[in-house]
Structure formats: structure tokens, C-alpha cells
Design an enzyme around this catalytic site. Structure first.
Site, mmCIF file in Angstrom:
data_model
loop_
_atom_site.group_PDB
_atom_site.id
_atom_site.type_symbol
_atom_site.label_atom_id
_atom_site.label_comp_id
_atom_site.label_asym_id
_atom_site.label_seq_id
_atom_site.Cartn_x
_atom_site.Cartn_y
_atom_site.Cartn_z
ATOM 1 N N ASP A 138 0.689 3.109 4.741
ATOM 2 C CA ASP A 138 -0.369 3.815 4.017
ATOM 3 C C ASP A 138 -1.470 4.288 4.964
ATOM 4 O O ASP A 138 -1.788 5.476 5.001
ATOM 5 C CB ASP A 138 -0.936 2.933 2.879
ATOM 6 N N GLY A 176 0.779 -1.244 0.000
ATOM 7 C CA GLY A 176 0.000 0.000 0.000
ATOM 8 C C GLY A 176 0.802 1.282 0.000
ATOM 9 O O GLY A 176 0.341 2.305 -0.501
ATOM 10 N N PHE A 178 -14.253 3.682 2.844
ATOM 11 C CA PHE A 178 -13.197 2.808 2.336
ATOM 12 C C PHE A 178 -12.591 3.512 1.128
ATOM 13 O O PHE A 178 -13.285 3.849 0.167
ATOM 14 C CB PHE A 178 -13.726 1.421 1.943
ATOM 15 N N ASP A 193 -5.271 2.066 10.722
ATOM 16 C CA ASP A 193 -6.707 1.795 10.878
ATOM 17 C C ASP A 193 -6.945 1.335 12.318
ATOM 18 O O ASP A 193 -6.955 2.158 13.223
ATOM 19 C CB ASP A 193 -7.104 0.767 9.818
ATOM 20 N N ASP A 252 -5.561 -0.157 -2.105
ATOM 21 C CA ASP A 252 -6.317 -1.087 -2.946
ATOM 22 C C ASP A 252 -7.635 -1.503 -2.330
ATOM 23 O O ASP A 252 -7.869 -1.348 -1.130
ATOM 24 C CB ASP A 252 -5.492 -2.366 -3.166
ATOM 25 N N ARG A 275 -4.907 0.567 -7.220
ATOM 26 C CA ARG A 275 -3.712 1.205 -6.645
ATOM 27 C C ARG A 275 -3.155 2.281 -7.577
ATOM 28 O O ARG A 275 -2.419 3.162 -7.162
ATOM 29 C CB ARG A 275 -2.610 0.167 -6.415
ATOM 30 N N LYS A 315 -6.940 6.878 10.608
ATOM 31 C CA LYS A 315 -8.372 6.722 10.913
ATOM 32 C C LYS A 315 -8.503 6.530 12.422
ATOM 33 O O LYS A 315 -8.737 5.405 12.891
ATOM 34 C CB LYS A 315 -8.938 5.487 10.194
#
Ligand code: IMP
Ligand code: MG
Length: 181
Positions: A101, A45, A154, A104, A161, A167, A132
Site C-alpha cells: 500500500d 493495507g 496521514f 514510507d 487504516d 479501510r 512517500k
């Protein structure tokens, strides 16, 4: 599929990404004056973010790559952390900056931090393009954050991705509902 149909809206434009990456690069340049840095990019990512960020770095640095898999989360305490591609260089006594990336739940990063602790690095910091915070279940935070997301979208593009696709988009957008399976 046309790029226009993949995202319901663009969250971060190419221009905004460029500004974000420059800002983080400047912060790192001023924080590490006189030091050497080993950047560790977490594949796949963060490959675009890594390439652009490294172009902003004015200090002596090296780049290494890792690929990891996580299964489960804090709601599943038997969750697994697997290193699929390990470091190529010795990081003992090095200033390491992990390039990720998205932060989360933080489960991946929690495991990465533990992994680097046993390597006896000199310093360890985290650069995350997207944070996030509302999704976090683990007590980790990034030292350099590109963009803080308040909504539970999302997102795809610029390396991110959905099922290994999208991507290649040059911006970051919200994945269209009709593409979620
Ligand atoms: P964590 O272990 O829950 O923090 O998972 C972080 C990883 O989940 C990121 O490195 C991404 O690969 C993936 N991820 C989380 N949210 C998104 C998203 O909105 N789009 C694409 N990938 C995501
Ligand atoms: Mg990832």
C-alpha cells in the site's frame, strides 16, 4: 461516523484511483509479456489495490498473501521484522511482484526484499500504491508507483487504516486532525 467527517480532504478520488491502477496494470502487462507472475500482496493495507490491480492483468499470474509486522526503524537498529502470515506457494525461480500500500520509511520493504532474496526468485519488483519518498530512511524504491506524496499527511481509505479503521472508504483522504489520538 459519516465518511465525510473522517477526512479533512480527499487526496485521491475513486476515479483517480481507477486511472492509477489501470496505468500500473498496463505497465506490468507490457513489461512481462510471455512471462508468468506471482503477485504477493502485503496484508492488510493492500487488499483493495491488489483486487483492482489483478483485474487489469492479462498475463498468467498467481496471487499469494503475506502479513508482516515491523517494530522500529533505522533509527532503532534493533528493529524487528516478523512474518505473521507466510507464503503458501514456492516462489523459487518465479517472477515476483510485491504489492504494497505505502512505501514510507522503507523499513518493511527492505526486510521483504531480503526475505525474497533468500527464496531465490527469478525476478523481484515492487508495486506501491503510494510513495512517500521524503520519509525514506532505507535505500529502497518501487518499480511501479501509483501516487507520489510530497506532504506528510496521514492518509486513510481504500485499504489504508488508522488503528484498523477507515479501510472501507472508496477514496484516499487525509485523516481529520480530531481523529488522531
Ligand atoms: P514503512 O516500513 O515505514 O515503509 O511502513 C510502511 C507501512 O506503514 C505501510 O505499509 C502502512 O501500513 C503504514 N503507513 C505509512 N504511512 C501511512 C499513512 O499515511 N496511512 C496509513 N498507513 C501508513
Ligand atoms: Mg502496510
Amino acid at each position: 461516523m459519516d465518511n465525510e467527517q473522517i477526512c479533512s480532504k480527499i487526496l485521491i478520488t475513486e476515479e483517480q484511483i481507477s486511472e492509477i491502477v489501470k496505468r500500473i496494470g498496463m505497465q506490468i502487462n507490457s513489461d512481462y509479456v510471455g512471462e508468468e507472475i506471482v503477485f504477493v500482496s502485503i496484508l492488510n493495507g493492500s487488499f483493495m489495490f491488489t483486487a483492482d490491480l489483478l483485474k487489469q492483468i492479462k498475463l498468467d499470474c498467481n496471487i499469494d498473501f503475506m502479513q508482516v509486522s515491523t517494530y522500529g526503524s533505522s533509527t532503532n537498529t534493533t528493529g524487528n521484522f516478523v512474518v505473521k502470515k507466510d507464503l503458501s506457494f514456492d516462489v523459487t525461480e518465479k517472477n515476483v511482484i510485491i504489492i504494497e500500500d505505502i512505501l514510507d520509511t522503507g523499513y518493511t520493504m527492505k526486510n521483504l526484499i531480503e526475505y525474497f532474496k533468500i527464496k531465490h526468485v527469478k525476478t523481484l519488483r515492487i508495486a506501491a500504491l503510494i510513495d512517500k519518498p521524503h520519509r525514506r530512511t532505507e535505500d529502497v524504491k518501487a518499480d511501479y508507483v501509483g501516487y507520489t506524496m510530497e506532504n506528510d499527511y496521514f492518509i486513510v481509505g481504500y485499504g489504508l487504516d488508522y488503528a484498523q479503521k477507515y479501510r472501507n472508504l472508496p477514496y484516499i483522504g487525509v485523516l481529520s486532525e480530531h481523529l488522531h489520538s
